[in-house]
Scaffold this motif. Structure first.
Motif, short mmCIF file in Angstrom:
data_model
loop_
_atom_site.label_atom_id
_atom_site.label_comp_id
_atom_site.label_asym_id
_atom_site.label_seq_id
_atom_site.Cartn_x
_atom_site.Cartn_y
_atom_site.Cartn_z
N GLN A 21 0.82 -1.21 0.00
CA GLN A 21 0.00 0.00 0.00
C GLN A 21 0.86 1.26 0.00
N LEU A 22 1.97 1.22 0.74
CA LEU A 22 2.87 2.38 0.76
C LEU A 22 3.41 2.68 -0.63
N THR A 23 3.79 1.65 -1.36
CA THR A 23 4.40 1.86 -2.68
C THR A 23 3.38 2.26 -3.74
N ARG A 24 2.11 2.25 -3.41
CA ARG A 24 1.08 2.79 -4.30
C ARG A 24 0.98 4.31 -4.19
N CYS A 25 1.69 4.89 -3.24
CA CYS A 25 1.49 6.30 -2.89
C CYS A 25 2.61 7.20 -3.40
N GLY A 26 3.29 6.80 -4.46
CA GLY A 26 4.29 7.67 -5.06
C GLY A 26 5.56 7.81 -4.26
N VAL A 27 5.97 6.73 -3.58
CA VAL A 27 7.22 6.75 -2.82
C VAL A 27 8.20 5.78 -3.46
N ARG A 28 9.45 5.92 -3.09
CA ARG A 28 10.50 5.02 -3.56
C ARG A 28 11.18 4.39 -2.36
N LEU A 29 11.20 3.06 -2.30
CA LEU A 29 11.97 2.38 -1.27
C LEU A 29 13.44 2.43 -1.65
N ARG A 37 18.59 -11.54 6.90
CA ARG A 37 19.08 -11.02 5.62
C ARG A 37 18.35 -11.64 4.44
N THR A 38 17.92 -12.88 4.56
CA THR A 38 17.18 -13.52 3.46
C THR A 38 15.86 -12.80 3.22
N ALA A 39 15.13 -12.48 4.31
CA ALA A 39 13.87 -11.75 4.18
C ALA A 39 14.11 -10.35 3.63
N ALA A 40 15.17 -9.70 4.11
CA ALA A 40 15.49 -8.35 3.63
C ALA A 40 15.81 -8.38 2.15
N GLN A 41 16.60 -9.36 1.72
CA GLN A 41 16.99 -9.43 0.32
C GLN A 41 15.79 -9.74 -0.57
N ALA A 42 14.90 -10.61 -0.11
CA ALA A 42 13.70 -10.93 -0.88
C ALA A 42 12.83 -9.70 -1.08
N THR A 43 12.67 -8.91 -0.04
CA THR A 43 11.89 -7.68 -0.14
C THR A 43 12.58 -6.68 -1.05
N ALA A 44 13.89 -6.56 -0.91
CA ALA A 44 14.65 -5.64 -1.77
C ALA A 44 14.53 -6.03 -3.23
N THR A 45 14.59 -7.33 -3.51
CA THR A 45 14.45 -7.79 -4.89
C THR A 45 13.06 -7.47 -5.44
N TYR A 47 11.12 -5.02 -4.72
CA TYR A 47 10.90 -3.60 -4.96
C TYR A 47 12.09 -2.92 -5.66
N GLY A 48 13.06 -3.71 -6.09
CA GLY A 48 14.18 -3.13 -6.82
C GLY A 48 15.07 -2.24 -5.99
N VAL A 49 15.32 -2.64 -4.75
CA VAL A 49 16.11 -1.84 -3.82
C VAL A 49 17.54 -2.39 -3.79
N ALA A 50 18.52 -1.52 -3.94
CA ALA A 50 19.92 -1.95 -4.01
C ALA A 50 20.56 -2.06 -2.63
#
Length: 331
Positions: A21-29, A37-45, A47-50
């Motif tokens: 829902q947050l990423t529907r509001c014109g924000v960039r992660l 780290r596995t959960a963090a990397q999965a989420t980053a992947t 949403y395209g977060v480096a």
């Protein structure tokens, strides 16, 4: 320009409820953090977060961020939010804001000192049914709120291993410690409680309240119902007015209709007869009746410094004070 957000916490609630829902509001992660780290990397992947880290202090220090968001736990919420505020970053946090009202007040003090807002995820205010009820109550025709009843249940399995009910109080009950006085239109000034505990882990509470505007009410909460059944009901009473919200998606507004059985000209009128709203779940649109999307719209406005109706850390302090009073009565 998109708001660049650093996010802490990649559990199921964050990844399934908040971030979509947050990423529907014109924000960039811009950066992601989780001790897993596995959960963090999965989420980053997703949403395209480096930038990925398992250290929230490192995330807060990441250059170029405009705000911090988090859904971790009340202890980390307090520490990480104060650190972010002192870095000059506004904050969104899931409820509860801290382990107790003292911690919530510490966040509020830091927010005031730094001039940066802290938004708390009281999405119940934004659930479609509750939003409609609030607008009806404050629309000018309802009159003073005289009484309110709220039911908000869950199951014992939701708190396995926490028979002290800490998780139940902090993550479940805190919602209605905010929602009920918000609907009643005034803070809680008096509280009493009765409980039934058939066995450890299973608890039923009836919390009686009086609000500053004279409204009285009962809040029913407990761990003795299946989460597969409807869990919520709100009834707000006025003088010949009543608004009911069942399961957040079924709203009825009762007024003062005439008796119809003996009237040959009986009909329905928009001025006095009951009005009912239910959503259309067959519509091919991304509607969020739980309220997370509407909450995030207000949150993003607040983080940008724009006009908004987002719940703040001041609301979080009041909810935690109400919760602590209830917990003390529950023993």
């Amino acid at each position: 320009m998109s708001l660049k957000i650093g996010w802490i916490g990649c559990g199921r609630h964050a990844t399934q409820m908040l971030l979509p829902q947050l990423t529907r509001c014109g924000v960039r992660l811009e950066a992601i953090c989780d001790v897993d780290r596995t959960a963090a990397q999965a989420t980053a992947t997703q949403y395209g977060v480096a930038h990925v880290t398992d250290d929230y202090a490192a995330l807060i220090a990441h250059q170029g961020l405009d705000a911090i968001g988090m859904a971790v736990g009340p202890g980390i919420h307090q520490k990480a939010s104060i650190m972010a505020l002192e870095t000059g970053l506004p904050v969104f946090m899931e409820k509860p804001p801290a382990l107790d009202s003292t911690g919530a007040r510490a966040i509020a003090d830091a927010s005031e000192r730094t001039g940066k807002p802290v938004i708390v995820g009281f999405m119940k205010r934004f659930s479609t049914g509750n939003k409609i009820a609030h607008n009806v109550i404050n629309g000018g025709d309802f009159g003073p709120v005289l009484g309110i009843t709220g039911i908000y249940m869950t199951a014992p399995t939701y708190f396995v291993g926490e028979v002290d009910y800490s998780g139940f109080f902090l993550h479940h009950c805190v919602h209605y410690m905010d929602l009920v006085p918000w609907l009643a239109g005034a803070p809680i000034v008096d509280m009493a409680l009765r409980k039934n505990e058939p066995e450890p882990g299973k608890l039923l509470l009836h919390v009686n309240i009086t609000c500053a505007n004279g409204a009285i009410g009962t809040i029913v909460m407990g761990t003795v119902q299946s989460r597969g059944t409807p869990m919520e009901q709100i009834v707000v009473m006025g003088d010949h007015r009543r608004v009911e919200v069942n399961n957040i998606i079924d709203v009825t507004y009762h007024r003062n209709p005439a008796f119809k059985a003996d009237d040959p000209a009986a009909t329905l009128t928009g001025e006095t007869d009951s009005l009912t709203w239910r959503p259309n779940f067959t519509a091919a649109v991304n509607e969020d009746h739980k309220g997370y999307h509407a909450l995030m719209i207000e949150t993003v406005a607040a983080l940008k410094g724009e006009a908004n109706n987002a719940p703040t850390i001041a609301d979080g302090v009041v909810a935690m004070e109400n919760l602590e009073r209830m917990m003390a009565l529950a023993g």
